[in-house]
Motif scaffolding. Structure first.
Motif, mmCIF file in Angstrom:
data_model
loop_
_atom_site.group_PDB
_atom_site.id
_atom_site.type_symbol
_atom_site.label_atom_id
_atom_site.label_comp_id
_atom_site.label_asym_id
_atom_site.label_seq_id
_atom_site.Cartn_x
_atom_site.Cartn_y
_atom_site.Cartn_z
ATOM 1 N N MET A 62 0.860 -1.183 0.000
ATOM 2 C CA MET A 62 0.000 0.000 0.000
ATOM 3 C C MET A 62 0.889 1.222 0.000
ATOM 4 O O MET A 62 1.820 1.313 0.812
ATOM 5 N N ASP A 63 0.607 2.170 -0.881
ATOM 6 C CA ASP A 63 1.469 3.343 -1.016
ATOM 7 C C ASP A 63 0.607 4.558 -1.359
ATOM 8 O O ASP A 63 -0.152 4.530 -2.322
ATOM 9 N N GLY A 64 0.735 5.612 -0.551
ATOM 10 C CA GLY A 64 0.029 6.851 -0.849
ATOM 11 C C GLY A 64 -1.429 6.856 -0.438
ATOM 12 O O GLY A 64 -2.253 7.520 -1.063
ATOM 13 N N LEU A 65 -1.745 6.164 0.654
ATOM 14 C CA LEU A 65 -3.132 6.022 1.109
ATOM 15 C C LEU A 65 -3.290 6.580 2.516
ATOM 16 O O LEU A 65 -2.361 6.527 3.330
ATOM 17 N N THR A 66 -4.486 7.078 2.818
ATOM 18 C CA THR A 66 -4.901 7.379 4.182
ATOM 19 C C THR A 66 -5.967 6.368 4.567
ATOM 20 O O THR A 66 -6.983 6.231 3.871
ATOM 21 N N ILE A 67 -5.735 5.639 5.656
ATOM 22 C CA ILE A 67 -6.617 4.555 6.085
ATOM 23 C C ILE A 67 -7.176 4.949 7.446
ATOM 24 O O ILE A 67 -6.438 5.099 8.421
ATOM 25 N N LYS A 68 -8.496 5.115 7.519
ATOM 26 C CA LYS A 68 -9.068 5.692 8.735
ATOM 27 C C LYS A 68 -10.498 5.200 8.951
ATOM 28 O O LYS A 68 -11.157 4.696 8.028
ATOM 29 N N GLY A 69 -10.959 5.356 10.190
ATOM 30 C CA GLY A 69 -12.371 5.123 10.479
ATOM 31 C C GLY A 69 -12.761 3.691 10.743
ATOM 32 O O GLY A 69 -13.957 3.384 10.778
ATOM 33 N N GLY A 70 -11.795 2.784 10.967
ATOM 34 C CA GLY A 70 -12.150 1.428 11.362
ATOM 35 C C GLY A 70 -12.483 1.383 12.846
ATOM 36 O O GLY A 70 -11.862 2.074 13.658
ATOM 37 N N ASN A 71 -13.456 0.554 13.228
ATOM 38 C CA ASN A 71 -13.939 0.545 14.610
ATOM 39 C C ASN A 71 -14.163 -0.899 15.062
ATOM 40 O O ASN A 71 -15.285 -1.404 15.084
ATOM 41 N N ALA A 72 -13.048 -1.572 15.422
ATOM 42 C CA ALA A 72 -13.110 -2.983 15.839
ATOM 43 C C ALA A 72 -13.507 -3.034 17.316
ATOM 44 O O ALA A 72 -12.679 -3.185 18.205
ATOM 45 N N ARG A 73 -14.790 -2.954 17.561
ATOM 46 C CA ARG A 73 -15.262 -2.710 18.936
ATOM 47 C C ARG A 73 -16.025 -3.888 19.542
ATOM 48 O O ARG A 73 -16.567 -3.763 20.649
ATOM 49 N N VAL A 74 -16.063 -5.033 18.878
ATOM 50 C CA VAL A 74 -16.826 -6.173 19.398
ATOM 51 C C VAL A 74 -15.876 -7.098 20.149
ATOM 52 O O VAL A 74 -15.048 -7.787 19.551
ATOM 53 N N SER A 75 -15.960 -7.112 21.462
ATOM 54 C CA SER A 75 -15.041 -7.887 22.305
ATOM 55 C C SER A 75 -15.135 -9.384 22.023
ATOM 56 O O SER A 75 -16.209 -9.908 21.698
ATOM 57 N N SER A 76 -13.985 -10.049 22.151
ATOM 58 C CA SER A 76 -13.901 -11.516 22.042
ATOM 59 C C SER A 76 -14.491 -12.025 20.748
ATOM 60 O O SER A 76 -15.300 -12.969 20.729
ATOM 61 N N SER A 77 -14.099 -11.398 19.636
ATOM 62 C CA SER A 77 -14.608 -11.805 18.334
ATOM 63 C C SER A 77 -13.567 -11.450 17.273
ATOM 64 O O SER A 77 -12.510 -10.886 17.574
ATOM 65 N N ASP A 78 -13.875 -11.754 16.022
ATOM 66 C CA ASP A 78 -12.999 -11.356 14.922
ATOM 67 C C ASP A 78 -13.046 -9.856 14.674
ATOM 68 O O ASP A 78 -12.275 -9.342 13.868
ATOM 69 N N GLN A 79 -13.929 -9.159 15.342
ATOM 70 C CA GLN A 79 -14.065 -7.714 15.178
ATOM 71 C C GLN A 79 -13.519 -6.931 16.384
ATOM 72 O O GLN A 79 -13.965 -5.827 16.668
ATOM 73 N N ASP A 80 -12.508 -7.507 17.073
ATOM 74 C CA ASP A 80 -11.988 -6.820 18.257
ATOM 75 C C ASP A 80 -10.581 -6.257 18.065
ATOM 76 O O ASP A 80 -10.063 -5.590 18.963
ATOM 77 N N SER A 81 -9.944 -6.491 16.921
ATOM 78 C CA SER A 81 -8.562 -6.075 16.706
ATOM 79 C C SER A 81 -8.359 -5.628 15.265
ATOM 80 O O SER A 81 -8.999 -6.162 14.347
#
Length: 199
Positions: free
Chosen positions: A130-149
């Motif tokens: 990845m080159d020349g990108l701004t990556i923002k706004g991810g919200n991994a907020r579900v504890s103890s799941s694939d969506q926590d990190s």
């Protein structure tokens, strides 16, 4: 300096729908339309603009990469014929965002982030630059799941992630790696890039 021998797929937020990505004049309008079928060994050139992973604001839809040897470049105006013609200034910022409502501030706020995608990128068994990108706004907020990190980028086992000239900013994870989370066995090379305001 990158060798420019790879086939190029073009993406431009200002393009009309229905493009096939073979030139700037026929560019895809959305990055999300490219990634499911892009060929191994391709380059993706993305013009300035903001791109989001889901057309329906789905929190569980991400920019998902499974393709081998993929390179994703931002910072284009939309008429360049070589990578060297890019101008990586704020005027050409290429933003990949999980913020569907467009209401996030730079600092994490649980209310403003509540509608965001859990991740911006998920990379599985892939070698990606990845080159020349701004990556923002991810919200991994579900504890103890694939969506926590890995709110910004979640690089899973056997992935190789090369980040150059990028900003990974204003992402959140309830467990690990608000900006970037790499699984055991994944490799991260991070150069000339910024990690900021990740929580």
């Amino acid at each position: 300096i990158y060798a420019q021998s790879h086939p190029v797929v073009y993406v431009d937020a200002s393009a009309p729908t229905g493009g096939d990505g073979t030139s700037w004049g026929t560019a895809y309008k959305q990055l999300r339309d490219v990634l499911p079928s892009v060929a191994s060994g391709s380059d993706i050139w993305i013009a300035a603009g903001t791109y989001k992973p889901s057309a329906t604001n789905s929190k569980t839809t991400y920019f998902t990469i499974t393709t081998k040897n993929l390179r994703i470049f931002g910072g284009f105006t939309g008429n360049e014929t070589s990578l060297q013609q890019r101008n990586l200034s704020s005027a050409n910022e290429t933003i990949l965002s999980g913020d569907y409502s467009g209401n996030d501030g730079a600092i994490y706020n649980s209310s403003a982030f509540s509608d965001n995608a859990y991740h911006v990128f998920v990379i599985t068994d892939s070698n990606v630059t990845m080159d020349g990108l701004t990556i923002k706004g991810g919200n991994a907020r579900v504890s103890s799941s694939d969506q926590d990190s890995g709110g910004g980028i979640r690089a899973q086992t056997n992935s190789i992630l090369n980040i150059n000239n990028c900003s990974v900013e204003s992402n959140y994870a309830v467990s690990y790696g608000g900006g970037i989370y790499t699984f055991t066995g994944a490799k991260l090379n991070f150069s000339n890039s910024i990690l900021q305001n990740n929580y």
